[in-house]
Design an enzyme around this catalytic site. Structure first.
Site, PDB file in Angstrom:
ATOM      1  NE  ARG A   1     -10.863  -1.233  14.527  1.00 54.01           N
ATOM      2  CZ  ARG A   1     -11.984  -1.042  15.212  1.00 54.01           C
ATOM      3  NH1 ARG A   1     -11.936  -0.779  16.514  1.00 54.01           N
ATOM      4  NH2 ARG A   1     -13.173  -1.125  14.620  1.00 54.01           N
TER       5      ARG A   1
ATOM      6  CG  ASP B   1     -17.088  -2.423  12.915  1.00 51.32           C
ATOM      7  OD1 ASP B   1     -15.985  -1.961  13.275  1.00 51.32           O
ATOM      8  OD2 ASP B   1     -18.170  -1.820  13.092  1.00 51.32           O
TER       9      ASP B   1
ATOM     10  CD  GLN C   1      -2.880   1.370   2.197  1.00 49.93           C
ATOM     11  OE1 GLN C   1      -2.402   1.774   3.250  1.00 49.93           O
ATOM     12  NE2 GLN C   1      -4.179   1.142   2.047  1.00 49.93           N
TER      13      GLN C   1
ATOM     14  CB  CYS D   1      -4.716   7.363   5.855  1.00 45.93           C
ATOM     15  SG  CYS D   1      -3.853   7.887   7.363  1.00 45.93           S
TER      16      CYS D   1
END
Length: 348
Positions: free
Chosen positions: A248, A225, A91, A120
């Site tokens: 995450r 999520d 990336q 970002c």
């Protein structure tokens, strides 16, 4: 360049990320699974761990194109890989065509695709016209995609990872421009530039955008999520996307996509192995990975507090050997256990 660069590679069906995205449902009876870019954390050792647990495609952390193309020290620090680190997407944070083309020329022989960071939300990056600033500059973003595809065609796979606008139709218009420019696939993070991560991801927005561009034949990946395989399936069923990217969730549990609801001990032993095998991880980064994994496993608070007091990697290794049965590669049972392997039942 790093001394653990892989050999130059060419795209085949085995490592072509676009082919993998389009065929995973046929070859594996499931949608594609992707480990997204994590600032600082998705370095080579962690990427290798994820590959043991049903992750199909893995991203590097964002690399700033301007620094990378101008500074050999930045190249040494920012990108390391090896021949087994595939399929790999590098990336890039970039705000102009010239830097992007130079970056692609330098990196593309050693990876399987390039991803432009358009998501970002960090203010410093936005001020530089990087990250989520690009979703408000569709002309520039589409010109960067067009420039790469005009020069390299299908020999370089190119992705854009975007956030949503408050007006979803604005995101649809952006996606259509990217499709016209030749982007290979689009990843949609279901939050706006200002939405906090504590706010649930907007699956309605991802579904709406995906349906609006479904006739463009450009795969869409959903991001946001995904912490369990149930989340993975719910996102797929609700949005109709071609795959799911976790970030995450994988930091806490690299085995998420293999069905583990919390990090297994096997993943921690693999991480220790790769961190020592490849080297290069600063102590604080190593410590943070172990903190995230052990917190997912339910390490008792007293031991967790001791963990966070370790000041050096040598001290950390000694502490692990004192408190746990930490197997090394070649030992019977290495990377097989699920629960925390305490040295005794009193957990001391």
């Amino acid at each position: 360049m790093s001394n653990i660069y892989p050999r130059a590679r060419t795209l085949t069906k085995k490592n072509d990320p676009l082919h993998i995205i389009k065929t995973r449902k046929i070859t594996h009876n499931r949608a594609v699974t992707i480990a997204g870019p994590m600032v600082r954390y998705s370095k080579l050792p962690f990427r290798q761990v994820c590959r043991h647990y049903n992750v199909d495609i893995v991203y590097t952390p964002m690399i700033l194109a301007r620094e990378f193309v101008r500074n050999c020290h930045a190249r040494m620090a920012d990108f390391s890989s090896n021949d087994s680190d595939t399929p790999l997407i590098v990336q890039v944070g970039v705000n102009n065509v010239t830097d992007l083309l130079r970056f692609v020329e330098m990196v593309s022989p050693y990876c399987d695709g390039i991803g432009i960071n358009c998501g970002c939300p960090i203010k410093e990056q936005i001020r530089e016209g990087i990250g989520s600033a690009l979703i408000y500059n569709p002309e520039l973003l589409s010109s960067m995609v067009s420039a790469v595809k005009a020069k390299y065609g299908d020999t370089v796979r190119l992705e854009t990872k975007i956030r949503i606008h408050d007006d979803w139709d604005q995101t649809v218009a952006l996606c259509n421009r990217l499709c016209d420019a030749g982007v290979d696939w689009i990843t949609i993070h279901g939050r706006t530039r200002t939405t906090r991560s504590s706010v649930p991801v907007n699956l309605d927005a991802i579904k709406y955008i995906t349906e609006k561009i479904q006739d463009r034949n450009v795969p869409v990946i959903a991001n946001g999520d995904c912490f369990t395989m149930q989340d993975f399936q719910n996102i797929l069923d609700y949005t109709g996307v071609d795959g799911v990217m976790a970030v995450r969730g994988l930091l806490d549990n690299p085995a998420l996509f293999s069905g583990h609801d919390k990090c297994p001990w096997s993943a921690l032993e693999l991480f220790w192995h790769y961190a020592m095998e490849f080297g290069g991880l600063p102590h604080q980064l190593l410590l943070h990975h172990l903190h995230c994994m052990l917190e997912s496993m339910g390490l008792e608070k007293r031991l967790h507090n001791e963990l966070m007091e370790m000041k050096t990697t040598a001290q950390l290794i000694d502490w692990f050997d004192e408190k746990f049965v930490l197997k090394r590669l070649g030992e019977a049972g290495f990377a097989e256990a699920t629960r925390i392997q305490y040295k005794n039942t009193s957990k001391v």
